[in-house]
Design a protein around this motif. Structure first.
Motif, PDB file in Angstrom:
ATOM      1  N   TRP A 269      -0.214   0.595  35.950  1.00 40.58           N
ATOM      2  CA  TRP A 269       0.355  -0.651  36.460  1.00 40.58           C
ATOM      3  C   TRP A 269      -0.157  -1.819  35.623  1.00 40.58           C
ATOM      4  CZ3 TRP A 269      -2.023  -5.038  38.410  1.00 40.58           C
ATOM      5  CH2 TRP A 269      -3.406  -4.955  38.645  1.00 40.58           C
ATOM      6  N   SER A 270       0.626  -2.892  35.632  1.00 38.79           N
ATOM      7  CA  SER A 270       0.186  -4.137  35.012  1.00 38.79           C
ATOM      8  C   SER A 270       0.722  -5.300  35.835  1.00 38.79           C
ATOM      9  CB  SER A 270       0.668  -4.245  33.560  1.00 38.79           C
ATOM     10  OG  SER A 270       2.067  -4.440  33.498  1.00 38.79           O
ATOM     11  N   SER A 271       0.070  -6.427  35.704  1.00 45.26           N
ATOM     12  CA  SER A 271       0.465  -7.613  36.443  1.00 45.26           C
ATOM     13  C   SER A 271       1.563  -8.365  35.695  1.00 45.26           C
ATOM     14  CB  SER A 271      -0.745  -8.531  36.635  1.00 45.26           C
ATOM     15  OG  SER A 271      -0.357  -9.787  37.152  1.00 45.26           O
ATOM     16  N   LYS A 272       2.394  -9.057  36.444  1.00 42.87           N
ATOM     17  CA  LYS A 272       3.397  -9.912  35.820  1.00 42.87           C
ATOM     18  C   LYS A 272       2.855 -11.323  35.562  1.00 42.87           C
ATOM     19  CE  LYS A 272       7.513  -7.787  37.838  1.00 42.87           C
ATOM     20  NZ  LYS A 272       6.843  -6.903  38.803  1.00 42.87           N
TER      21      LYS A 272
ATOM     22  N   ASN B 242       4.152  -4.337  37.656  1.00 42.96           N
ATOM     23  CA  ASN B 242       4.965  -3.452  36.823  1.00 42.96           C
ATOM     24  C   ASN B 242       4.334  -2.064  36.944  1.00 42.96           C
ATOM     25  OD1 ASN B 242       6.638  -5.529  35.718  1.00 42.96           O
ATOM     26  ND2 ASN B 242       5.031  -6.033  34.250  1.00 42.96           N
ATOM     27  N   LEU B 243       5.178  -1.034  37.033  1.00 41.07           N
ATOM     28  CA  LEU B 243       4.667   0.337  37.166  1.00 41.07           C
ATOM     29  C   LEU B 243       5.249   1.219  36.073  1.00 41.07           C
ATOM     30  CD1 LEU B 243       4.965   0.703  41.055  1.00 41.07           C
ATOM     31  CD2 LEU B 243       2.868   0.418  39.726  1.00 41.07           C
ATOM     32  N   TYR B 244       4.471   2.211  35.665  1.00 42.93           N
ATOM     33  CA  TYR B 244       4.851   3.047  34.518  1.00 42.93           C
ATOM     34  C   TYR B 244       4.515   4.510  34.775  1.00 42.93           C
ATOM     35  CZ  TYR B 244       4.247  -1.568  32.321  1.00 42.93           C
ATOM     36  OH  TYR B 244       4.307  -2.909  32.022  1.00 42.93           O
ATOM     37  N   TRP B 245       5.355   5.373  34.210  1.00 43.58           N
ATOM     38  CA  TRP B 245       5.028   6.798  34.082  1.00 43.58           C
ATOM     39  C   TRP B 245       5.043   7.144  32.604  1.00 43.58           C
ATOM     40  CZ3 TRP B 245       2.759   9.859  37.347  1.00 43.58           C
ATOM     41  CH2 TRP B 245       2.965   9.725  38.719  1.00 43.58           C
ATOM     42  N   TYR B 246       3.954   7.785  32.151  1.00 45.92           N
ATOM     43  CA  TYR B 246       3.843   8.256  30.780  1.00 45.92           C
ATOM     44  C   TYR B 246       3.552   9.751  30.787  1.00 45.92           C
ATOM     45  CZ  TYR B 246       3.218   3.370  29.315  1.00 45.92           C
ATOM     46  OH  TYR B 246       3.387   2.020  29.083  1.00 45.92           O
TER      47      TYR B 246
ATOM     48  N   PRO C 239      10.164   3.428  46.024  1.00 43.96           N
ATOM     49  CA  PRO C 239      10.627   3.113  47.377  1.00 43.96           C
ATOM     50  C   PRO C 239       9.893   1.937  48.021  1.00 43.96           C
ATOM     51  CG  PRO C 239       9.253   5.072  47.387  1.00 43.96           C
ATOM     52  CD  PRO C 239       9.458   4.715  45.955  1.00 43.96           C
ATOM     53  N   GLN C 240       8.681   1.678  47.571  1.00 47.67           N
ATOM     54  CA  GLN C 240       7.900   0.547  48.071  1.00 47.67           C
ATOM     55  C   GLN C 240       7.303  -0.199  46.877  1.00 47.67           C
ATOM     56  OE1 GLN C 240       5.224   1.431  51.409  1.00 47.67           O
ATOM     57  NE2 GLN C 240       6.183   3.457  51.575  1.00 47.67           N
ATOM     58  N   ASP C 241       6.852  -1.391  47.134  1.00 49.76           N
ATOM     59  CA  ASP C 241       6.376  -2.262  46.057  1.00 49.76           C
ATOM     60  C   ASP C 241       5.288  -1.618  45.210  1.00 49.76           C
ATOM     61  OD1 ASP C 241       4.289  -5.126  45.760  1.00 49.76           O
ATOM     62  OD2 ASP C 241       6.076  -4.700  44.563  1.00 49.76           O
ATOM     63  N   ARG C 242       4.381  -0.883  45.856  1.00 47.62           N
ATOM     64  CA  ARG C 242       3.233  -0.345  45.142  1.00 47.62           C
ATOM     65  C   ARG C 242       3.223   1.164  45.096  1.00 47.62           C
ATOM     66  NH1 ARG C 242      -1.070  -3.692  48.494  1.00 47.62           N
ATOM     67  NH2 ARG C 242       0.572  -3.366  50.040  1.00 47.62           N
ATOM     68  N   GLN C 243       4.391   1.766  45.184  1.00 48.64           N
ATOM     69  CA  GLN C 243       4.503   3.218  45.161  1.00 48.64           C
ATOM     70  C   GLN C 243       5.515   3.633  44.099  1.00 48.64           C
ATOM     71  OE1 GLN C 243       6.377   4.985  48.608  1.00 48.64           O
ATOM     72  NE2 GLN C 243       5.147   6.849  48.457  1.00 48.64           N
ATOM     73  N   PHE C 244       5.113   4.579  43.263  1.00 49.90           N
ATOM     74  CA  PHE C 244       5.965   5.026  42.171  1.00 49.90           C
ATOM     75  C   PHE C 244       5.929   6.546  42.154  1.00 49.90           C
ATOM     76  CE2 PHE C 244       8.754   4.003  39.040  1.00 49.90           C
ATOM     77  CZ  PHE C 244       8.349   3.977  37.715  1.00 49.90           C
TER      78      PHE C 244
ATOM     79  N   SER D 133       9.105   0.249  35.841  1.00 43.24           N
ATOM     80  CA  SER D 133       9.764  -0.443  36.945  1.00 43.24           C
ATOM     81  C   SER D 133       9.161  -1.827  37.122  1.00 43.24           C
ATOM     82  CB  SER D 133       9.588   0.370  38.235  1.00 43.24           C
ATOM     83  OG  SER D 133      10.032  -0.378  39.349  1.00 43.24           O
ATOM     84  N   VAL D 134      10.034  -2.822  37.239  1.00 48.85           N
ATOM     85  CA  VAL D 134       9.559  -4.187  37.454  1.00 48.85           C
ATOM     86  C   VAL D 134       9.684  -4.595  38.916  1.00 48.85           C
ATOM     87  CG1 VAL D 134      10.034  -4.902  35.083  1.00 48.85           C
ATOM     88  CG2 VAL D 134      11.790  -5.181  36.845  1.00 48.85           C
TER      89      VAL D 134
END
Lengths: 111, 114
Positions: free
Chosen positions: B93-96, B32-36, B69-74, B50-51
Motif C-alpha cells: 500500500w501507499s498513501s495518496k 493505493n493498493l497493489y498486488w505483485y 470490496p472495502q477501502d482497506r481490503q484487497f 487500485s486507487v
C-alpha cells in the motif's frame, strides 16, 4: 510504455570496493524514482527516494533525466549490504497510483 | 501506526482449484493498493493496483483477478489455478498524500500449485 530496467541480475564485489547498481527508466512524464531493498528474510523496504537527495546507509542515487538513469552508488561496500535491490518508478501516488519495479539486482559483498 | 497484513504465508493448491489471497491495511484510509508477483529472474511484476473501492487496474493478462470490496481490503483470486501461477505474491500500500510516497509491503504468500 513505462518501464524500469536493471541490467544486472547479480553484482558481486569484495568488502570495501565501490558499488554501482544500474537503473534506467522509460517514462515521458516527471518520474518519481526510488530504490527498495530486501534483506534476507525481511520485508521489501524503502532505501531512498530521488526527491530527498539523501544518503542512506552510505548509498546515494542521482536522477539523470538526460540519460533516464537513477543508479545507486556506495563508495565502500560492507558485507551487511548484501541484499536484493529494486529500482522503482511511480507515476504519481496521488494520481494514477501506478508503481512499477525493475527486475532487481542481487548484491553480494564478499569478505 | 499503519500495518499491512497478508495471508496465508504459504499455500499449496492443486491445479484447477480456486484461489483467494487476502490483504488488509490498518491505520490509514483511502490507500493505493497493489498486488505483485516476485519471481526469480523476473523481479517484481505488478499484477494489479487500485486507487479506490471497486477500482482495479490490471497490468498483465493472466489467470488472476483482483477485487477491493472495502477501502482497506484487497483480494487476489483465481477460479482455476494453473501450474504457472506458482510464485511469491506480495501486497503493498501507499498513501495518496503528497508526492514520492513510500510503498509498504506485506510479508508475502508463497503459492505452490501442484
Amino acid at each position: 510504455a513505462q518501464r524500469v530496467t536493471q541490467p544486472e541480475k547479480l553484482l558481486s564485489v569484495f568488502k570495501g570496493a565501490p558499488v554501482e547498481l544500474k537503473c534506467n527508466y522509460s517514462y515521458s512524464g516527471s518520474p518519481e524514482l526510488f530504490w527498495y531493498v530486501q534483506y534476507s528474510r525481511q520485508r521489501l523496504q524503502l532505501l531512498l527516494r530521488h526527491i530527498s537527495r539523501e544518503s542512506i546507509k552510505g548509498f546515494t542515487a542521482d536522477l539523470n533525466k538526460g540519460e533516464t538513469s537513477f543508479h545507486l552508488k556506495k563508495p565502500f561496500a560492507q558485507e551487511e549490504d548484501s541484499a536484493m535491490y529494486y529500482c522503482a518508478l511511480s507515476l504519481g501516488s496521488s494520481n494514477t497510483g501506478k508503481l512499477i519495479f525493475g527486475q532487481g539486482t542481487t548484491l553480494q559483498v564478499k569478505p | 501506526s499503519q500495518t499491512i497484513h497478508q495471508w496465508p504465508a504459504t499455500l499449496v493448491q492443486p491445479v484447477g482449484s480456486p484461489l483467494s489471497l487476502e490483504c488488509t491495511v490498518e491505520g490509514t484510509s483511502n490507500p493505493n493498493l497493489y498486488w505483485y508477483r516476485q519471481a526469480a529472474g523476473r523481479g517484481l511484476q505488478l499484477l494489479f493496483y487500485s486507487v479506490g473501492i471497486g477500482q482495479i487496474s490490471s497490468e498483465v493478462p493472466q489467470n488472476l483477478s483482483a477485487s477491493r470490496p472495502q477501502d482497506r481490503q484487497f483480494i487476489l483470486s483465481s477460479k482455476k489455478l494453473l501450474l504457472s501461477d506458482s510464485g511469491f505474491y506480495l501486497c503493498a500500500w501507499s498513501s495518496k498524500q503528497g508526492a514520492n510516497t513510500e510503498a509498504f509491503f506485506g510479508q508475502g504468500t508463497r503459492l505452490t500449485v501442484v
